[in-house]
Write a protein that holds these residues in place. Structure first.
Motif, PDB file in Angstrom:
ATOM      1  N   ARG A   3       0.837  -1.196   0.000  1.00  0.00           N
ATOM      2  CA  ARG A   3       0.000   0.000   0.000  1.00  0.00           C
ATOM      3  C   ARG A   3       0.871   1.245   0.000  1.00  0.00           C
ATOM      4  N   LYS A   4       0.396   2.301  -0.669  1.00  0.00           N
ATOM      5  CA  LYS A   4       1.078   3.595  -0.699  1.00  0.00           C
ATOM      6  C   LYS A   4       0.032   4.674  -0.484  1.00  0.00           C
ATOM      7  N   ALA A   5       0.293   5.547   0.442  1.00  0.00           N
ATOM      8  CA  ALA A   5      -0.608   6.674   0.681  1.00  0.00           C
ATOM      9  C   ALA A   5      -0.450   7.675  -0.456  1.00  0.00           C
ATOM     10  N   VAL A   6      -1.577   8.137  -1.001  1.00  0.00           N
ATOM     11  CA  VAL A   6      -1.578   9.139  -2.068  1.00  0.00           C
ATOM     12  C   VAL A   6      -2.643  10.174  -1.749  1.00  0.00           C
ATOM     13  N   ASN A   7      -2.488  11.346  -2.333  1.00  0.00           N
ATOM     14  CA  ASN A   7      -3.501  12.391  -2.184  1.00  0.00           C
ATOM     15  C   ASN A   7      -4.401  12.375  -3.407  1.00  0.00           C
ATOM     16  N   VAL A   8      -5.695  12.358  -3.178  1.00  0.00           N
ATOM     17  CA  VAL A   8      -6.676  12.366  -4.256  1.00  0.00           C
ATOM     18  C   VAL A   8      -7.700  13.443  -3.927  1.00  0.00           C
ATOM     19  N   SER A   9      -7.998  14.277  -4.899  1.00  0.00           N
ATOM     20  CA  SER A   9      -9.030  15.300  -4.708  1.00  0.00           C
ATOM     21  C   SER A   9     -10.339  14.774  -5.269  1.00  0.00           C
ATOM     22  N   ILE A  10     -11.348  14.739  -4.424  1.00  0.00           N
ATOM     23  CA  ILE A  10     -12.662  14.223  -4.807  1.00  0.00           C
ATOM     24  C   ILE A  10     -13.712  15.245  -4.381  1.00  0.00           C
ATOM     25  N   ASP A  11     -14.693  15.442  -5.220  1.00  0.00           N
ATOM     26  CA  ASP A  11     -15.786  16.362  -4.928  1.00  0.00           C
ATOM     27  C   ASP A  11     -16.363  16.041  -3.545  1.00  0.00           C
ATOM     28  N   THR A  12     -16.571  17.075  -2.741  1.00  0.00           N
ATOM     29  CA  THR A  12     -17.043  16.878  -1.369  1.00  0.00           C
ATOM     30  C   THR A  12     -18.416  16.218  -1.304  1.00  0.00           C
ATOM     31  N   GLY A  13     -19.257  16.506  -2.278  1.00  0.00           N
ATOM     32  CA  GLY A  13     -20.568  15.868  -2.302  1.00  0.00           C
ATOM     33  C   GLY A  13     -20.461  14.364  -2.550  1.00  0.00           C
ATOM     34  N   VAL A  14     -19.524  13.982  -3.407  1.00  0.00           N
ATOM     35  CA  VAL A  14     -19.303  12.566  -3.691  1.00  0.00           C
ATOM     36  C   VAL A  14     -18.773  11.870  -2.443  1.00  0.00           C
ATOM     37  N   VAL A  15     -17.837  12.507  -1.755  1.00  0.00           N
ATOM     38  CA  VAL A  15     -17.274  11.934  -0.530  1.00  0.00           C
ATOM     39  C   VAL A  15     -18.371  11.764   0.520  1.00  0.00           C
ATOM     40  N   ALA A  16     -19.184  12.787   0.706  1.00  0.00           N
ATOM     41  CA  ALA A  16     -20.252  12.724   1.708  1.00  0.00           C
ATOM     42  C   ALA A  16     -21.249  11.619   1.383  1.00  0.00           C
ATOM     43  N   ALA A  17     -21.635  11.504   0.132  1.00  0.00           N
ATOM     44  CA  ALA A  17     -22.595  10.471  -0.267  1.00  0.00           C
ATOM     45  C   ALA A  17     -22.006   9.075  -0.068  1.00  0.00           C
ATOM     46  N   ALA A  18     -20.746   8.913  -0.407  1.00  0.00           N
ATOM     47  CA  ALA A  18     -20.090   7.608  -0.248  1.00  0.00           C
ATOM     48  C   ALA A  18     -20.008   7.230   1.227  1.00  0.00           C
ATOM     49  N   ARG A  19     -19.631   8.182   2.047  1.00  0.00           N
ATOM     50  CA  ARG A  19     -19.543   7.905   3.488  1.00  0.00           C
ATOM     51  C   ARG A  19     -20.918   7.614   4.080  1.00  0.00           C
ATOM     52  N   GLU A  20     -21.926   8.320   3.590  1.00  0.00           N
ATOM     53  CA  GLU A  20     -23.296   8.127   4.093  1.00  0.00           C
ATOM     54  C   GLU A  20     -23.764   6.690   3.880  1.00  0.00           C
ATOM     55  N   VAL A  21     -23.350   6.099   2.779  1.00  0.00           N
ATOM     56  CA  VAL A  21     -23.785   4.714   2.506  1.00  0.00           C
ATOM     57  C   VAL A  21     -22.742   3.688   2.943  1.00  0.00           C
ATOM     58  N   GLY A  22     -21.676   4.169   3.591  1.00  0.00           N
ATOM     59  CA  GLY A  22     -20.701   3.261   4.173  1.00  0.00           C
ATOM     60  C   GLY A  22     -19.642   2.706   3.233  1.00  0.00           C
ATOM     61  N   LEU A  23     -19.384   3.410   2.128  1.00  0.00           N
ATOM     62  CA  LEU A  23     -18.357   2.931   1.197  1.00  0.00           C
ATOM     63  C   LEU A  23     -16.966   3.260   1.721  1.00  0.00           C
ATOM     64  N   LEU A  72     -13.669   4.559   0.734  1.00  0.00           N
ATOM     65  CA  LEU A  72     -13.166   5.340  -0.398  1.00  0.00           C
ATOM     66  C   LEU A  72     -11.883   4.755  -0.984  1.00  0.00           C
ATOM     67  N   SER A  73     -11.000   4.266  -0.149  1.00  0.00           N
ATOM     68  CA  SER A  73      -9.752   3.690  -0.648  1.00  0.00           C
ATOM     69  C   SER A  73     -10.023   2.475  -1.524  1.00  0.00           C
ATOM     70  N   GLN A  74     -10.909   1.591  -1.070  1.00  0.00           N
ATOM     71  CA  GLN A  74     -11.232   0.395  -1.848  1.00  0.00           C
ATOM     72  C   GLN A  74     -11.931   0.747  -3.158  1.00  0.00           C
ATOM     73  N   VAL A  75     -12.847   1.705  -3.107  1.00  0.00           N
ATOM     74  CA  VAL A  75     -13.570   2.115  -4.316  1.00  0.00           C
ATOM     75  C   VAL A  75     -12.615   2.764  -5.311  1.00  0.00           C
ATOM     76  N   CYS A  76     -11.739   3.646  -4.830  1.00  0.00           N
ATOM     77  CA  CYS A  76     -10.769   4.284  -5.719  1.00  0.00           C
ATOM     78  C   CYS A  76      -9.833   3.249  -6.336  1.00  0.00           C
ATOM     79  N   GLU A  77      -9.322   2.330  -5.517  1.00  0.00           N
ATOM     80  CA  GLU A  77      -8.418   1.309  -6.025  1.00  0.00           C
ATOM     81  C   GLU A  77      -9.106   0.445  -7.078  1.00  0.00           C
ATOM     82  N   ALA A  78     -10.343   0.045  -6.829  1.00  0.00           N
ATOM     83  CA  ALA A  78     -11.077  -0.780  -7.798  1.00  0.00           C
ATOM     84  C   ALA A  78     -11.305  -0.015  -9.101  1.00  0.00           C
ATOM     85  N   ALA A  79     -11.637   1.270  -8.994  1.00  0.00           N
ATOM     86  CA  ALA A  79     -11.871   2.074 -10.195  1.00  0.00           C
ATOM     87  C   ALA A  79     -10.579   2.256 -10.995  1.00  0.00           C
TER      88      ALA A  79
END
Length: 81
Positions: A11-31, A33-40
C-alpha cells in the motif's frame, strides 16, 4: 481467488481530490473510499491495457481474419457443431 497481475500487495498513501458531495454520499452509505478508488483505478488500467493491446495487434488480427475468410478454419472438418 484470481491473481491480479497489476497488484503488488503493498500500500502507498496518495492524495486524491474528490468532490465533497461525492465523498459525503459515499460515506453516508458506508463505502470505503480507498477500496472504491483502487477498484476504479484497477478497472481503468485494465481497460486501457486492453485498448492498447487491441490497437497494437490490430494488423495481426485483421490478417488472421482475412486468412480464415479465404481459407476457412484449419480444423473445421473435425468440428462436431
Amino acid at each position: 481467488m484470481k491473481h491480479d497481475p497489476i497488484a503488488s500487495g503493498k500500500r502507498k498513501a496518495v492524495n486524491v481530490s474528490i468532490d465533497t458531495g461525492v465523498v459525503a454520499a459515499a460515506r453516508e452509505v458506508g463505502l470505503n473510499l480507498s477500496q472504491v478508488c483502487e477498484a476504479a483505478i484497477r478497472h481503468a488500467t485494465k481497460a486501457e491495457q486492453d485498448r492498447r493491446w487491441q490497437e497494437e495487434n490490430r494488423a495481426w488480427a485483421e490478417a488472421c481474419n482475412k486468412w480464415v475468410e479465404e481459407n476457412g478454419l484449419p480444423l473445421e472438418r473435425y468440428r462436431m457443431f
